[in-house]
Design a protein around this motif. Sequence first.
Motif, mmCIF file in Angstrom:
data_model
loop_
_atom_site.group_PDB
_atom_site.id
_atom_site.type_symbol
_atom_site.label_atom_id
_atom_site.label_comp_id
_atom_site.label_asym_id
_atom_site.label_seq_id
_atom_site.Cartn_x
_atom_site.Cartn_y
_atom_site.Cartn_z
ATOM 1 N N GLU A 1 -2.903 5.291 -13.197
ATOM 2 C CA GLU A 1 -2.906 3.974 -12.543
ATOM 3 C C GLU A 1 -3.928 3.936 -11.412
ATOM 4 O OE1 GLU A 1 1.495 2.071 -12.886
ATOM 5 O OE2 GLU A 1 1.358 3.938 -11.770
ATOM 6 N N ILE A 2 -4.078 5.053 -10.701
ATOM 7 C CA ILE A 2 -5.063 5.110 -9.616
ATOM 8 C C ILE A 2 -6.458 4.932 -10.193
ATOM 9 C CG2 ILE A 2 -6.196 6.736 -8.041
ATOM 10 C CD1 ILE A 2 -3.607 7.463 -6.940
ATOM 11 N N GLU A 3 -6.691 5.593 -11.314
ATOM 12 C CA GLU A 3 -8.014 5.499 -11.926
ATOM 13 C C GLU A 3 -8.325 4.073 -12.359
ATOM 14 O OE1 GLU A 3 -9.040 8.614 -14.786
ATOM 15 O OE2 GLU A 3 -9.985 7.042 -15.961
ATOM 16 N N GLU A 4 -7.305 3.371 -12.867
ATOM 17 C CA GLU A 4 -7.537 2.025 -13.395
ATOM 18 C C GLU A 4 -7.404 0.925 -12.350
ATOM 19 O OE1 GLU A 4 -4.547 1.794 -16.347
ATOM 20 O OE2 GLU A 4 -5.539 3.198 -17.696
ATOM 21 N N ARG A 5 -6.934 1.284 -11.166
ATOM 22 C CA ARG A 5 -6.545 0.275 -10.184
ATOM 23 C C ARG A 5 -7.660 -0.720 -9.865
ATOM 24 N NH1 ARG A 5 -2.941 -2.967 -9.328
ATOM 25 N NH2 ARG A 5 -3.834 -4.310 -7.765
ATOM 26 N N HIS A 6 -8.879 -0.237 -9.641
ATOM 27 C CA HIS A 6 -9.972 -1.115 -9.242
ATOM 28 C C HIS A 6 -10.220 -2.197 -10.290
ATOM 29 C CE1 HIS A 6 -13.599 -2.406 -7.260
ATOM 30 N NE2 HIS A 6 -14.273 -2.269 -8.367
ATOM 31 N N GLN A 7 -10.261 -1.764 -11.552
ATOM 32 C CA GLN A 7 -10.482 -2.694 -12.654
ATOM 33 C C GLN A 7 -9.314 -3.673 -12.765
ATOM 34 O OE1 GLN A 7 -13.279 -2.914 -14.201
ATOM 35 N NE2 GLN A 7 -12.484 -4.693 -15.278
ATOM 36 N N ARG A 8 -8.090 -3.118 -12.652
ATOM 37 C CA ARG A 8 -6.882 -3.929 -12.730
ATOM 38 C C ARG A 8 -6.896 -5.021 -11.661
ATOM 39 N NH1 ARG A 8 -2.208 -1.794 -14.884
ATOM 40 N NH2 ARG A 8 -3.391 -0.736 -16.485
ATOM 41 N N PRO B 1 0.820 -1.216 0.000
ATOM 42 C CA PRO B 1 0.000 0.000 0.000
ATOM 43 C C PRO B 1 0.852 1.265 0.000
ATOM 44 C CG PRO B 1 -0.032 -1.029 2.164
ATOM 45 C CD PRO B 1 0.729 -1.950 1.262
ATOM 46 N N TYR B 2 2.178 1.101 0.054
ATOM 47 C CA TYR B 2 3.048 2.271 0.094
ATOM 48 C C TYR B 2 3.817 2.492 -1.194
ATOM 49 C CZ TYR B 2 1.885 1.829 4.956
ATOM 50 O OH TYR B 2 1.184 1.740 6.124
ATOM 51 N N SER B 3 3.450 1.781 -2.268
ATOM 52 C CA SER B 3 4.109 2.033 -3.548
ATOM 53 C C SER B 3 3.498 3.298 -4.161
ATOM 54 C CB SER B 3 3.910 0.845 -4.480
ATOM 55 O OG SER B 3 2.538 0.643 -4.698
ATOM 56 N N PHE B 4 4.130 3.806 -5.211
ATOM 57 C CA PHE B 4 3.626 5.038 -5.813
ATOM 58 C C PHE B 4 2.965 4.773 -7.152
ATOM 59 C CE2 PHE B 4 6.795 6.379 -2.822
ATOM 60 C CZ PHE B 4 6.142 7.404 -2.174
ATOM 61 N N LEU B 5 1.828 5.410 -7.365
ATOM 62 C CA LEU B 5 1.066 5.211 -8.594
ATOM 63 C C LEU B 5 0.873 6.542 -9.303
ATOM 64 C CD1 LEU B 5 -1.790 2.948 -7.174
ATOM 65 C CD2 LEU B 5 0.299 2.197 -8.268
ATOM 66 N N THR B 6 0.749 6.494 -10.627
ATOM 67 C CA THR B 6 0.436 7.714 -11.370
ATOM 68 C C THR B 6 -1.082 7.927 -11.319
ATOM 69 O OG1 THR B 6 0.069 6.561 -13.431
ATOM 70 C CG2 THR B 6 2.328 7.229 -12.984
ATOM 71 N N PRO B 7 -1.560 9.136 -11.640
ATOM 72 C CA PRO B 7 -3.011 9.380 -11.616
ATOM 73 C C PRO B 7 -3.782 8.378 -12.482
ATOM 74 C CG PRO B 7 -1.843 11.450 -11.891
ATOM 75 C CD PRO B 7 -0.812 10.367 -11.942
#
Lengths: 515, 144
Positions: free
Chosen positions: B51-58, B43-49
Amino acid sequence: MNFRPFALILATVTAGLAAAAPAAAQTIDERVNEIFASSTGWFVNFIFANFPGTSFPWIVAWLVIGATVFTIYFGFIQFRAFGHSIALVRGDYSDPNDAGEVSHFQALATALSGTVGLGNIAGVAVAVSVGGPGATFWMILAGLLGMASKFTECTLGVKYRNEYADGKVSGGPMYYMVKGFAERGLPGGRFMAILFAIFCILGSFGGGNMFQSNQAHAQLTNVFGAYPGWITGVIFAVIVFLVIVGGLKSIARVTEKIVPLMGVIYVGTALIIIVMNAGMIGDAFGQIFRGAFTWDGAVGGAIGALIQGFRRAAFSNEAGVGSAAIAHSAVRTKEPITEGFVSLLEPFIDTVVICTMTALVIVITGQLITDPNTGMFILNEAGTRIQTIGDTSGVALTSAAFSSAFGWFRYVLAVAVILFAFSTMISWSYYGLKAWTFLFGEGQTKELIFKVIFCIFVIIGAAANLGPVIDFSDAAIFAMAVVNIIALYLLMPIVKAEMNSYLSRLKSGEIRKFA
Amino acid sequence: MPRKIVVGYDGSDTSRRALDFAVGIAKTNDDQIILAHVLEWSPYSFLTPDEIEERHQRRQDELERAEAVVIAPVAEQTRTTGLTVSTVLRYGHIAETLCEIAKEQGADLIFIGRMGHSGLSARIFGSVAGTLAQVAPVPVTIVP
């Protein structure tokens, strides 16, 4: 996919620019400057118009009053919920079954890498060199108050986002204006949303883009000697193009990993310089407090310090602007208010911690020249800012301050500036794109048009002078705040209901920590 | 008395050997097999905006793929031996999550392959097997 034709166009433009150099290089820069200043002047003048008969811009009052109203309305939530916000970020309240979803920490880190940028390095230097050390005091105060603005907008951003069938989400002020207004039976939601989206697109070209490439170029020339701005612009534009159009996620991912590290190095070095000059700390705070309330020779006296402090704080932490609401709305959470709690840490980290570090280093290392007889600051010949050692402003001033302690730091700072600029551009390209798709609908071609325009502005920003760019950057971002804060006033009872419900459930133990 | 055996399985050859070894032992005692697959996640890695948007689907995609490709076939195959097999699919730090699963399920043993990282990264960050050997709440069998 019509990616190729555009790449071709970009390549042609680049080649054309290169052919025109070096003989015409200076004139390209000058022409860009001239056109830019003349075409954006009216907009800048409107946003920064003073109250009649004073030298106090109405927009600064607007932001401060907004932040103060939210602070009082929510009962100083930024202080009451500070501990709970940190517990949320640490994951104390995260359901282990949701592992693999975006965590509060990740949401905060991504939003921060959008706001921690040149505002913290260059903007603060501008504030201190124009408004004097006293600007720091008002900057900190604006940061503390701004926490309540962020809390309000990010809660609404999550509550009223759009979720699509493919699992993607779109959110931000545009969406809470439309949906929130409809829910409360208020008229004009769509009109305001459109207005906000237009300003957001302008802001993404201004503060989120041109200001960044402009100051990145300034730092590069500071290290490597002068060369035409469009060269930096084209290189930056190509990299940004590769990331946002070509989908070169690896670049973005590397930046996202290095940016927090650079932030830590930056704050660490500042702390070392401050500790090394421990004897000066008292004097520095003395200057900050004195300058905040009395005339110390800086431009505009105490009022000048206040205006500069508030202005640069707002530009740096973007509280009330609405951009953070776009960033946070993509996060999955059962309680929208938890994103509000997490987001209120942003102005604290960005402004109260990082901006203050920059200001303290500039003041402590004695960059600002005072008259030895009167102790007052001496202005430069034009009377626009305080004279500094080496006659610098913006990022060059910060660089000079840090380098006076550690000569090598300007190279670190050059890297930091470029990375901060880059990550801020990537974030703002996302905000601008969300506003763009809100206006024109989603679609590959439509999105591509925005991205290409975005890259062109990268070049313009690097080529233009600091003056017109910084003015337009501020104006565009503050225009977003004009619309956004109206919406926040009208929708804040919804946030209050959410907040009271959540806090009472937290107190009753219905919401509790996972072991 | 039948025991509960957690087997860390990630589709690799060594994890397959660990499973086979565990099955061999389980048969003698009619033990229960718990197939655990952990998707590495911090939970402490860094994501781009984006990636955050797609995370749930991913995440949905990753879970479905892990279930369909990694876990389900091997669970089915193991059931043909007549043993009771259950499966667990989780996100998290691999060694820590395996320990959590063992605790929750009241497991008696953990079996894993000596898998994954070798060389430099294992020297710096430690291997899953090494970490597990140090922190596991129950006996651990590491299969080469």
